[in-house]
Design a protein around this motif. Structure first.
Motif, PDB file in Angstrom:
ATOM      1  N   LEU A   1       0.931  -1.116  -0.075  1.00  0.00           N
ATOM      2  CA  LEU A   1       0.156  -0.013   0.107  1.00  0.00           C
ATOM      3  C   LEU A   1       0.918   1.179   0.103  1.00  0.00           C
ATOM      4  N   TYR A   2       1.919   1.293   0.540  1.00  0.00           N
ATOM      5  CA  TYR A   2       3.107   2.292   0.664  1.00  0.00           C
ATOM      6  C   TYR A   2       3.176   2.966  -1.018  1.00  0.00           C
ATOM      7  N   PHE A   3       3.399   1.586  -1.778  1.00  0.00           N
ATOM      8  CA  PHE A   3       3.709   2.316  -3.008  1.00  0.00           C
ATOM      9  C   PHE A   3       2.481   2.354  -3.852  1.00  0.00           C
ATOM     10  N   LEU A   4       1.301   1.857  -3.669  1.00  0.00           N
ATOM     11  CA  LEU A   4       0.342   2.020  -4.231  1.00  0.00           C
ATOM     12  C   LEU A   4      -0.424   3.336  -3.905  1.00  0.00           C
ATOM     13  N   ARG A   5      -0.470   3.975  -2.683  1.00  0.00           N
ATOM     14  CA  ARG A   5      -0.678   5.033  -2.296  1.00  0.00           C
ATOM     15  C   ARG A   5       0.129   6.166  -3.016  1.00  0.00           C
ATOM     16  N   ARG A   6       1.121   6.195  -3.273  1.00  0.00           N
ATOM     17  CA  ARG A   6       2.121   7.172  -4.249  1.00  0.00           C
ATOM     18  C   ARG A   6       1.466   7.236  -5.624  1.00  0.00           C
ATOM     19  N   ASP A   7       1.345   6.013  -6.009  1.00  0.00           N
ATOM     20  CA  ASP A   7       0.831   5.920  -7.608  1.00  0.00           C
ATOM     21  C   ASP A   7      -0.659   6.598  -7.342  1.00  0.00           C
ATOM     22  N   ARG A   8      -1.491   6.539  -6.415  1.00  0.00           N
ATOM     23  CA  ARG A   8      -2.632   7.128  -6.643  1.00  0.00           C
ATOM     24  C   ARG A   8      -2.769   8.629  -6.435  1.00  0.00           C
ATOM     25  N   ILE A   9      -1.745   8.915  -5.310  1.00  0.00           N
ATOM     26  CA  ILE A   9      -1.518  10.550  -5.186  1.00  0.00           C
ATOM     27  C   ILE A   9      -1.083  11.010  -6.450  1.00  0.00           C
ATOM     28  N   GLU A  10      -0.272  10.476  -7.286  1.00  0.00           N
ATOM     29  CA  GLU A  10       0.125  11.075  -8.649  1.00  0.00           C
ATOM     30  C   GLU A  10      -1.264  10.997  -9.472  1.00  0.00           C
ATOM     31  N   ALA A  11      -2.175  10.352  -9.444  1.00  0.00           N
ATOM     32  CA  ALA A  11      -3.250  10.415 -10.298  1.00  0.00           C
ATOM     33  C   ALA A  11      -4.211  11.286  -9.873  1.00  0.00           C
ATOM     34  N   VAL A  12      -4.315  11.834  -8.711  1.00  0.00           N
ATOM     35  CA  VAL A  12      -5.421  12.724  -8.072  1.00  0.00           C
ATOM     36  C   VAL A  12      -5.658  13.945  -9.027  1.00  0.00           C
ATOM     37  N   SER A  13      -6.923  14.217  -9.100  1.00  0.00           N
ATOM     38  CA  SER A  13      -7.144  15.551 -10.136  1.00  0.00           C
ATOM     39  C   SER A  13      -8.084  16.298  -9.040  1.00  0.00           C
ATOM     40  N   ALA A  14      -8.230  17.645  -9.225  1.00  0.00           N
ATOM     41  CA  ALA A  14      -8.952  18.426  -8.540  1.00  0.00           C
ATOM     42  C   ALA A  14     -10.678  17.943  -8.213  1.00  0.00           C
ATOM     43  N   ALA A  15     -10.792  17.362  -9.333  1.00  0.00           N
ATOM     44  CA  ALA A  15     -12.252  16.719  -9.242  1.00  0.00           C
ATOM     45  C   ALA A  15     -12.578  15.659  -8.336  1.00  0.00           C
ATOM     46  N   ASP A  16     -11.332  15.082  -8.057  1.00  0.00           N
ATOM     47  CA  ASP A  16     -11.570  14.014  -6.858  1.00  0.00           C
ATOM     48  C   ASP A  16     -11.382  14.360  -5.722  1.00  0.00           C
ATOM     49  N   VAL A  17     -10.554  15.595  -5.475  1.00  0.00           N
ATOM     50  CA  VAL A  17     -10.391  16.186  -4.253  1.00  0.00           C
ATOM     51  C   VAL A  17     -11.625  17.203  -3.855  1.00  0.00           C
ATOM     52  N   ASN A  18     -12.427  17.676  -4.719  1.00  0.00           N
ATOM     53  CA  ASN A  18     -13.595  18.264  -4.221  1.00  0.00           C
ATOM     54  C   ASN A  18     -14.729  17.113  -4.114  1.00  0.00           C
ATOM     55  N   ARG A  19     -14.645  15.990  -4.877  1.00  0.00           N
ATOM     56  CA  ARG A  19     -15.753  14.911  -4.310  1.00  0.00           C
ATOM     57  C   ARG A  19     -15.567  14.471  -3.047  1.00  0.00           C
ATOM     58  N   VAL A  20     -14.318  14.065  -2.760  1.00  0.00           N
ATOM     59  CA  VAL A  20     -14.283  13.571  -1.293  1.00  0.00           C
ATOM     60  C   VAL A  20     -14.494  14.649  -0.360  1.00  0.00           C
TER      61      VAL A  20
END
Length: 909
Positions: free
Chosen positions: A407-426
């Motif tokens: 999950l340490y590495f998967l979390r990094r990958d997921r952070i790289e893919a985050v968009s403003a739409a994702d942030v506003n959704r959560v």
């Protein structure tokens, strides 16, 4: 030439993270490998992670047990943490674990959190050391003594730790916040435990807890650093593989926190001098995909200086600090937002403003620019960890507890893919009033609920996950004093500054640098007030070209960290970046030093933070005792740069200082002609030297520089007592001064004597007496320091304890000191102390952050590593008689001053 050297190195040094080349030992099965970390599983269920990095001259062994406060039953709160302490009490085969570690120069610790407990030790790479560490960890996994007599003393130590936490307003508020946010789940219980549970723990229940959770199929062992993978895996199989898997299954934990159905509020009223407002919102477990967007959201809201909370509350003059923290846990966790403000601030107003900022994002959505800035900062931190195998080993513990290390590495990958739409959704999904802990219940016809999704199935989520190619390893660097000297080049730059460089290939092409500026004379620095300390703080907050936010963004983009501190006589800069970005970072550092913005708004923020920082110490036993001792020892007149101020005087000085005074001090004193520059890592020395001349060659201090002597001056012996109301934890300090320099023949002997007497809370005469035997103190120790150019030395120390135990602590200290003087040290103690000190020094040299500081130190005093080599030889040559004679020459119980601070019951203390 650089490319050629790297190609040659590739032929000689294995790539980072090589899997064992030989066949696997019996009973060992290979698992997934991700970015240089290789997983194996023993037949008994133990999971093993090997992370070889030949460029790291140290090794870290880390064992994570999936047991924390979440796993405790009724009446057992604090048991996981108490057991962590007990596992240092030894086994039949390893009766003195702290002493063995100290003798081997190992740095060690253990931590307990909500989901896990981990034990780790870092040491100089050596097969014998590694074997000892692995066999010891295997032994204490199942054979720790967990004796009633040890519990009796350690319970009071843990209680002392609990009391120390009760002195901290922020910690207390967060504990109350979490206990209100969770109705049923154990995340609402403080890891330190309830005082009644800690005091009433039964040894039989503690042993049952140990046998239930400390087992190979509930543990993950990680070895990181320089080691042979084949030999290490075989050793792990031999030492841990002997432990049978228990027949009983581990208890299931079925409790799930229900969806929160309305705002909750908690108010804490305690003695203190700062106010704090905080909000908490339930969020998904660490494995859930939304945690990446929530990490970015926390950065957007909580960053300093670009975060929304900082801009609205700190820059708005309402708070002195604001931030965000995210609890990424095995089960659904919390997002915490907070602000700190001075005593005269309006905490209700700040709490309301916090809510407006956090829950008002639908009206002012997070932008792509904010998201990119936040991602850059988060990913820089992850990349920096990945460039240090030992840090990765420790960072992965939390993800092990969350479900799986990958999950340490998967979390990094997921952070790289985050968009403003994702942030506003959560933000819309979780930052709702009904999910907030800080308010009261309000009936409504159409309630909104933040439904927290379950974590995904980890086997499905991580099936086939490979990650990326591992980070390229650096060279295998021999950190012996002789090799450091051979690899170091020292020179004097044309403008008078001194330079030391030690180029080497490093993991991730990293480089560390240090800059020390010196300026002023004793007479010209008189009555400069608080202005000198504000210069360094303002240098970090913008240049004439880049404001604070833009500067922070640029440093993140350059994968750089720059720290600057200042005093009346100098300034210090530390930097970390990569070879690629070093030239740009040096340009930024030069701009920060030479062309700070001195922004009025930032100045007011710093001033308010400084005042609040002093006010927060006024009722804290540690700062109160320390200040009382410093005031007593102060021999300098009012206005002198070394003169010590009372708390009130310090606040008054901060209120009186002006921005014009800060600017004027910078103009009158700052320059680089009396400076030291030191660099270690991956860089071009010639190019760096040329750039330093270009950047700083014309920057000379208008006042020049002359060192202010600090000779020994005798002080009256005192026994001071300071009362700090409503603080259950007290602090005991002791100190004696005497004339001595580091060139004195007695200096090595006094260093060894101090190491034996108080060189560790877990293993030293003082630690053994106050913590291990009598359970009076969570932390106690002693230190020794002597001047290099000034004949000024001191022997000092501390202990924290319950206020009512101060008389016993003082008596125990006196008895141990008198025993040291009467009986002296033993040959065994001398051998162990010298071995431990030498190993600790060798380990320190293998950390580039320490090495670059050593080079800077040598430049200032005109030393080479020859001085360190002579000192280490003097340690080896010491005799028991020399040490005992030195102790009796310099330590006199009648010359020891003591200071205690706390809320003493019935006049104790």
């Amino acid at each position: 030439m650089r490319l050629l050297s790297l190609l040659l190195l590739a032929l000689l040094v294995p790539a980072a993270g090589p899997a064992p080349a030989a066949g696997l030992p019996d009973g060992v099965t290979a698992g997934p490998s991700v970015e240089g970390i290789h997983e194996y599983r023993l037949d008994n269920g133990l999971k093993v992670l090997l992370f070889p990095d030949p460029s790291k001259a140290t090794v870290t062994v880390n064992v994570t047990y999936r047991v924390g406060s979440r796993h405790e039953g009724y009446g057992e709160t604090g048991m996981a943490h108490l057991l962590e302490h007990m596992l240092f009490k030894g086994t039949p085969d390893h009766p003195d674990i702290p002493g063995e570690m100290k003798k081997r120069g190992m740095s060690k610790n253990a931590t307990t959190s909500l989901d896990r407990t981990n034990y780790f030790e870092t040491f100089q790479a050596d097969p014998a050391q590694l074997e000892w560490a692995l066999r010891m960890e295997a032994d204490r996994m199942v054979n720790s003594k967990v004796l009633a007599e040890d519990l009796a003393s350690e319970m009071t130590v843990v209680r002392n730790e609990l009391e120390a936490g009760e002195n901290n307003p922020v910690r207390v508020l967060v504990q109350r916040l979490m206990s209100t946010a969770y109705l049923w789940h154990n995340y609402g219980n403080s890891t330190i435990g309830a005082r009644s549970d800690v005091e009433g723990v039964e040894i039989a229940r503690l042993r049952d807890f140990y046998r239930t959770w400390y087992r190979p199929d509930n543990a993950v062992l990680m070895v990181a650093g320089r080691f042979d993978a084949d030999a290490t895996l075989a050793l792990v199989a031999d030492s841990f593989g002997r432990i049978p898997r228990p027949a009983a299954a581990m208890p299931a934990l079925p409790t799930r926190e229900p969806v929160q159905d309305g705002e909750r509020r908690v108010t804490v009223r305690r003695t203190g001098d700062v106010k704090v407002a905080a909000l908490a919102y339930h969020i998904p477990a660490a494995a859930h995909a939304d945690t990446a967007a929530l990490a970015v959201l926390a950065q957007v809201l909580g960053d300093t200086p670009a975060g929304r909370l900082h801009k609205a509350l700190v820059e708005g003059g309402k708070a002195t600090g604001a931030g965000a923290a995210k609890f990424e846990l095995h089960d659904p966790g919390l997002l915490l937002l907070y602000a700190q403000l001075p005593l005269e601030g309006d905490v209700d107003e700040v709490a309301a403003l916090l809510v407006d900022q956090v829950e008002g994002l639908d009206g002012t959505p997070v932008t792509e620019a904010e998201v990119e800035r936040a991602k850059t900062a988060l990913l820089k931190g992850i990349e920096r960890q990945l460039n240090d195998a030992n840090q990765v080993g420790l960072a992965i513990s939390n993800l092990v507890a969350a479900g799986d290390w990958r999950l340490y590495f998967l979390r990094r990958d997921r952070i790289e893919a985050v968009s403003a739409a994702d942030v506003n959704r959560v933000a819309g999904a979780y930052l709702q009033a009904s999910n907030r802990t800080a308010g009261v219940f309000h009936p409504t016809a159409e309630p909104r609920r933040a439904v927290i999704p379950e974590a995904p199935d980890l086997a499905t989520l991580l099936d086939g996950y490979k990650g990326r190619p591992p980070v390229a390893a650096g060279e295998v660097f021999d950190a012996s004093l002789g090799n450091i000297e051979a690899r170091t080049t020292r020179s004097t730059l044309p403008f008078g500054a001194k330079l030391a460089v030690l180029p080497k290939d490093t993991r991730g092409d990293t480089v560390r640098g240090r800059i020390s500026l010196h300026f002023g004379h004793e007479d010209t620095l008189m009555h400069t007030g608080a202005a000198p300390g504000f210069v360094g703080a303002l240098m970090r907050r913008g240049t004439t070209e880049l404001d604070r936010e833009a500067l922070a963004d640029r440093l993140d983009q350059l994968k750089a960290t720059v720290g600057i501190s200042s005093s009346a006589t100098g300034a210090s800069v530390s930097l970390y970046t990569t070879r690629e970005h070093l030239p740009e970072v040096m340009q930024l550092v030069a701009d920060m030093l030479r062309r700070p913005a001195f922004d009025p708004d930032e100045f007011e923020q710093i001033r308010l933070q400084a005042i609040t920082g002093v006010q927060s110490q006024v009722t804290e036993p540690g700062p109160v005792a320390g200040r009382a001792l410093a005031l007593h020892l102060d021999h300098y007149p009012e206005g002198h740069p070394r003169h010590v101020l009372t708390f009130d005087e310090q606040v008054a000085a901060y209120r009186a200082v002006t921005l014009d005074q800060v600017r004027q001090f910078h103009r009158d004193f700052y320059g680089a002609d009396h400076a030291e520059f030191s660099f270690v890592g991956d860089f071009d020395p010639a190019a760096l030297e040329a750039q330093l001349v270009s950047l700083f060659g014309d920057w000379k201090s208008p006042d020049g520089y002359e060192r202010i002597p600090d000779p020994y001056r005798p002080s009256e012996v005192v026994d001071l007592r300071r009362v700090t109301p409503d603080k259950p934890n007290a602090v005991f300090l002791f100190r004696t001064d005497y004339p001595m320099t580091q060139d004195d023949p007695d200096y090595p002997a006094m260093e060894v004597a101090t190491w034996i007497f108080g060189g560790g809370a877990l293993k030293s005469r003082l630690g053994d007496r106050l913590r291990q035997q009598e359970g009076l103190s969570y932390g106690a120790g002693a230190s020794h320091a002597a001047g290099i150019l000034d004949d000024n030395a001191h022997f000092s120390g501390y202990a924290i304890t319950a206020a009512g135990n101060v008389p016993r602590v003082g008596a125990a200290f006196r008895e141990e000191l008198e025993r040291l003087l009467a009986d002296g040290i033993t040959a065994e103690e001398l051998d162990d102390a010298v071995a431990g000190l030498l190993k600790a020094r060798a380990k320190s040299r293998n950390e580039d952050a320490n090495l670059v500081g050593s080079l800077e130190f040598q430049l200032y005093y005109g030393f080479t590593t020859e001085r360190a080599a002579k000192y280490e030889q003097a340690l080896r040559d010491l005799t028991v008689e020399q040490v005992n004679a030195a102790i009796r020459r310099h330590l006199d119980p009648e010359r020891i001053s003591t200071v205690v601070a706390g809320d003493f019951p019935d006049g104790a203390g």
